[in-house]
Motif scaffolding. Structure first.
Motif, short mmCIF file in Angstrom:
data_model
loop_
_atom_site.label_atom_id
_atom_site.label_comp_id
_atom_site.label_asym_id
_atom_site.label_seq_id
_atom_site.Cartn_x
_atom_site.Cartn_y
_atom_site.Cartn_z
N PRO A 100 0.88 -1.20 -0.02
CA PRO A 100 -0.03 0.02 -0.02
C PRO A 100 0.73 1.30 -0.15
O PRO A 100 1.73 1.22 0.84
N LEU A 101 0.35 2.37 -0.76
CA LEU A 101 1.24 3.50 -0.99
C LEU A 101 0.44 4.59 0.20
O LEU A 101 1.18 5.52 0.18
N ASP A 102 -0.37 4.07 0.63
CA ASP A 102 -1.31 5.00 1.96
C ASP A 102 -0.36 5.52 2.79
O ASP A 102 -0.37 6.58 3.40
N ARG A 103 0.86 4.69 2.98
CA ARG A 103 1.93 5.00 4.32
C ARG A 103 2.55 6.11 3.67
O ARG A 103 3.08 7.01 4.74
N PHE A 104 2.89 6.51 2.44
CA PHE A 104 3.49 7.83 2.06
C PHE A 104 2.49 8.85 1.79
O PHE A 104 2.81 10.17 1.88
#
Length: 143
Positions: A95-99
């Motif tokens: 997941p790119l949500d952490r960025f």
């Protein structure tokens, strides 16, 4: 069966590519990343799709491979491409949500993620080209 598995995984990678396109826009809009900074994600997704397509058809090629002295090298190249493609696919699916949804806009974790994908992408491309060149030129013709 393996042909079908890679076919399904390729279709799934098509969906991953669409998700990456959306997340790239979010990284740009919410965190100020330049679109060019996220090109590696598209390249990796496209490499996965292409590698899955190659792997699908290697099972057909392997079934009809008549030169038994080429079989071990062919299977080794096929196995390595499969290994690197799987690893790259797992990394790209993270997941790119952490960025995107973090308060602090630190580039460190993103740069580390980019380096991991870029390195794995390079290895995957190399194994794919080795396999395709071997199939095209004959796997044992240079030995």
């Amino acid at each position: 069966e393996r042909y079908n598995n890679h076919n399904r995984a390729r279709k799934y990678a098509d969906k991953t590519l669409e998700e990456i396109k959306r997340k790239r826009a979010e990284l740009h809009d919410k965190k100020g990343f330049r679109i060019e900074e996220t090109d590696f994600m598209l390249e990796a997704a496209k490499c996965i799709i292409d590698s899955r397509r190659v792997l699908e058809w290697t099972y057909v090629f392997g079934y009809y491979l008549e030169n038994e002295s080429e079989r071990p090298l062919f299977q080794n190249l096929q196995e390595m491409l499969e290994k690197f493609t799987e690893s790259l696919h797992e990394l790209v699916e993270q997941p790119l949500d952490r960025f995107i949804h973090t308060e602090a806009c630190t580039r460190g974790p993103f740069e580390k993620h980019r380096a991991q994908i870029t390195n794995l992408l390079s290895s995957t491309e190399r194994y794919k080209m080795n396999l395709l060149e071997g199939i095209d030129a004959g796997l044992t013709s240079n030995f």
